[in-house]
Design a protein around this motif. Structure first.
Motif, PDB file in Angstrom:
ATOM      1  N   SER A  74      -0.195  -1.854   7.577  1.00 53.20           N
ATOM      2  CA  SER A  74      -1.301  -0.903   7.471  1.00 53.20           C
ATOM      3  C   SER A  74      -2.515  -1.365   8.275  1.00 53.20           C
ATOM      4  O   SER A  74      -3.479  -0.627   8.414  1.00 53.20           O
ATOM      5  N   SER A 113       2.984   5.423   7.709  1.00 49.87           N
ATOM      6  CA  SER A 113       1.737   6.148   7.421  1.00 49.87           C
ATOM      7  C   SER A 113       0.664   5.724   8.427  1.00 49.87           C
ATOM      8  O   SER A 113       0.865   4.780   9.196  1.00 49.87           O
ATOM      9  N   ARG A 119       0.772  -1.253   0.000  1.00 45.95           N
ATOM     10  CA  ARG A 119       0.000   0.000   0.000  1.00 45.95           C
ATOM     11  C   ARG A 119       0.800   1.298   0.000  1.00 45.95           C
ATOM     12  O   ARG A 119       0.211   2.362  -0.109  1.00 45.95           O
TER      13      ARG A 119
HETATM   14  P1  CNA Z   1       0.707  -3.033   3.534  1.00 44.90           P
HETATM   15  O1  CNA Z   1      -0.765  -2.960   3.543  1.00 44.90           O
HETATM   16  O2  CNA Z   1       1.419  -2.824   2.247  1.00 44.90           O
HETATM   17  O3  CNA Z   1       1.220  -1.963   4.595  1.00 44.90           O
HETATM   18  C1  CNA Z   1       2.571  -1.712   4.823  1.00 44.90           C
HETATM   19  C2  CNA Z   1       2.665  -0.558   5.803  1.00 44.90           C
HETATM   20  O4  CNA Z   1       4.014  -0.396   6.175  1.00 44.90           O
HETATM   21  C3  CNA Z   1       2.201   0.774   5.233  1.00 44.90           C
HETATM   22  O5  CNA Z   1       1.286   1.359   6.130  1.00 44.90           O
HETATM   23  C4  CNA Z   1       3.476   1.613   5.129  1.00 44.90           C
HETATM   24  O6  CNA Z   1       3.281   2.967   5.422  1.00 44.90           O
HETATM   25  C5  CNA Z   1       4.347   0.978   6.178  1.00 44.90           C
HETATM   26  N1  CNA Z   1       5.775   1.026   5.879  1.00 44.90           N
HETATM   27  C6  CNA Z   1       6.390   0.823   4.683  1.00 44.90           C
HETATM   28  N2  CNA Z   1       7.725   0.846   4.830  1.00 44.90           N
HETATM   29  C7  CNA Z   1       7.944   1.087   6.158  1.00 44.90           C
HETATM   30  C8  CNA Z   1       9.113   1.221   6.935  1.00 44.90           C
HETATM   31  N3  CNA Z   1      10.327   1.125   6.402  1.00 44.90           N
HETATM   32  N4  CNA Z   1       8.986   1.468   8.265  1.00 44.90           N
HETATM   33  C9  CNA Z   1       7.757   1.591   8.824  1.00 44.90           C
HETATM   34  N5  CNA Z   1       6.608   1.473   8.132  1.00 44.90           N
HETATM   35  C10 CNA Z   1       6.707   1.207   6.820  1.00 44.90           C
HETATM   36  O7  CNA Z   1       1.239  -4.416   4.128  1.00 44.90           O
HETATM   37  P2  CNA Z   1       0.627  -5.298   5.318  1.00 44.90           P
HETATM   38  O8  CNA Z   1       1.695  -6.204   5.735  1.00 44.90           O
HETATM   39  O9  CNA Z   1      -0.069  -4.489   6.325  1.00 44.90           O
HETATM   40  O10 CNA Z   1      -0.482  -6.129   4.529  1.00 44.90           O
HETATM   41  C11 CNA Z   1      -0.548  -7.446   4.639  1.00 44.90           C
HETATM   42  C12 CNA Z   1      -0.197  -8.192   3.340  1.00 44.90           C
HETATM   43  C13 CNA Z   1       1.008  -7.687   2.596  1.00 44.90           C
HETATM   44  C14 CNA Z   1       0.172  -9.572   3.732  1.00 44.90           C
HETATM   45  O11 CNA Z   1      -0.753 -10.456   3.189  1.00 44.90           O
HETATM   46  C15 CNA Z   1       1.578  -9.856   3.173  1.00 44.90           C
HETATM   47  O12 CNA Z   1       1.712 -11.189   2.765  1.00 44.90           O
HETATM   48  C16 CNA Z   1       1.691  -8.915   2.047  1.00 44.90           C
HETATM   49  N6  CNA Z   1       3.066  -8.591   1.565  1.00 44.90           N
HETATM   50  C17 CNA Z   1       4.174  -9.152   2.120  1.00 44.90           C
HETATM   51  C18 CNA Z   1       5.427  -8.817   1.649  1.00 44.90           C
HETATM   52  C19 CNA Z   1       6.651  -9.452   2.291  1.00 44.90           C
HETATM   53  O13 CNA Z   1       6.611 -10.617   2.669  1.00 44.90           O
HETATM   54  N7  CNA Z   1       7.748  -8.707   2.410  1.00 44.90           N
HETATM   55  C20 CNA Z   1       5.567  -7.904   0.613  1.00 44.90           C
HETATM   56  C21 CNA Z   1       4.393  -7.349   0.043  1.00 44.90           C
HETATM   57  C22 CNA Z   1       3.156  -7.703   0.540  1.00 44.90           C
END
Ligand code: CNA
Length: 238
Positions: free
Chosen positions: A191, A215, A36
């Motif tokens: 998020s 965020s 996101r």
């Molecule tokens: P999301 O909804 O993408 O939220 C990520 C959150 O992290 C956002 O609110 C950002 O503002 C915040 N953010 C981004 N970078 C940073 C940082 N460096 N420091 C602090 N905050 C930060 O992802 P969620 O995990 O909440 O959603 C769940 C999904 C995403 C799950 O089903 C995962 O499997 C899925 N996912 C996982 C990966 C991974 O394994 N690395 C990658 C992409 C998506």
């Protein structure tokens, strides 16, 4: 050291029963895009939205397109744990952190040395034949073409929880127990949009709740401390 980092350090120093609940934001500083953020997968051009491609229905009806997206966007090579993964592993070694409850599927917590990692959504490092159950690695899927098949002819499915699929009940139970017994809960890099995962933090009964997220999150939290800086950068100062 800023006041917020000082406050976080004090909470961590005073705890011997911490739990970390995290998501994709924990790995963005390692170079893995989240869903996101503005450069996350939801903002990239693709024929279908990620939540459609990563659904059970799509996996079944259009496996070629599913694996094309999966290889390109989720099988990211050459990534290393960042300061957030490293610090959490250190706290576990020191006996301070009892569990990491993660929505991530990238295996970076284990790569940093953490062992009690409760992977709510599975892992790209485990893949199984749907017919005979044979195990296949991350590299096996990365180097396969089209829809990957087992030597027995069955289709290989990543051990990743797709939209419309249920979560592993044993992992949920362990996560609930860890969160319910934690004295300090740190929520970071998520998020809090994805359920049932985001609902697990409701089991926290303590009075030391920290949120570290770049965020705003999707729910109101009675957090004692909120930090909006990158989590790796934040943890590296502790
Ligand atoms: P999301 O909804 O993408 O939220 C990520 C959150 O992290 C956002 O609110 C950002 O503002 C915040 N953010 C981004 N970078 C940073 C940082 N460096 N420091 C602090 N905050 C930060 O992802 P969620 O995990 O909440 O959603 C769940 C999904 C995403 C799950 O089903 C995962 O499997 C899925 N996912 C996982 C990966 C991974 O394994 N690395 C990658 C992409 C998506």
């Amino acid at each position: 050291m800023t006041k917020a980092i000082e406050a976080l350090k004090k909470l961590v120093d005073g705890s011997d029963n911490m739990v970390f609940f995290g998501g994709a934001g924990v790995s963005t500083e390692s170079g893995i895009p989240d869903f996101r953020s503005t450069n996350g997968l939801y903002h990239q051009e693709w024929k279908y939205p990620p939540e459609v491609i990563l659904s059970h229905t799509f996996y079944k009806s259009n496996p070629e397109e599913f694996f094309r997206f999966y290889r390109e966007k989720l099988l990211i090579t050459g990534v290393r744990p960042n300061a957030a993964h490293e610090k959490l592993a250190q706290w576990e070694r020191e006996g301070k952190l009892k569990a990491i409850v993660t929505q991530n599927i990238d295996g970076l917590h284990q790569a940093a040395g953490s062992s009690n990692v409760l992977e709510l959504h599975g892992s790209v490092h485990r893949n199984y034949c749907e017919k005979c159950g044979k195990f296949y690695s991350f590299e096996d899927i990365l180097h396969s073409e089209g829809v990957p098949h087992c030597t027995c002819g069955g289709q290989i499915k990543p051990d990743v929880v797709l939209y419309e699929e249920g979560l592993d009940q044993r992992i949920i139970t362990s996560a609930v127990n860890a969160i319910a017994n934690a004295d300090l809960l740190i929520i970071g890099g998520t998020s809090l949009n994805v359920y049932p995962a985001a609902g697990l933090i409701n089991y926290y009964r303590g009075n030391k709740l920290v949120l570290i997220n770049k965020s705003a999150v999707a729910r109101d939290l009675a957090a004692n401390l909120v930090i909006s800086d990158p989590i790796g950068e934040t943890f590296s100062q502790l």
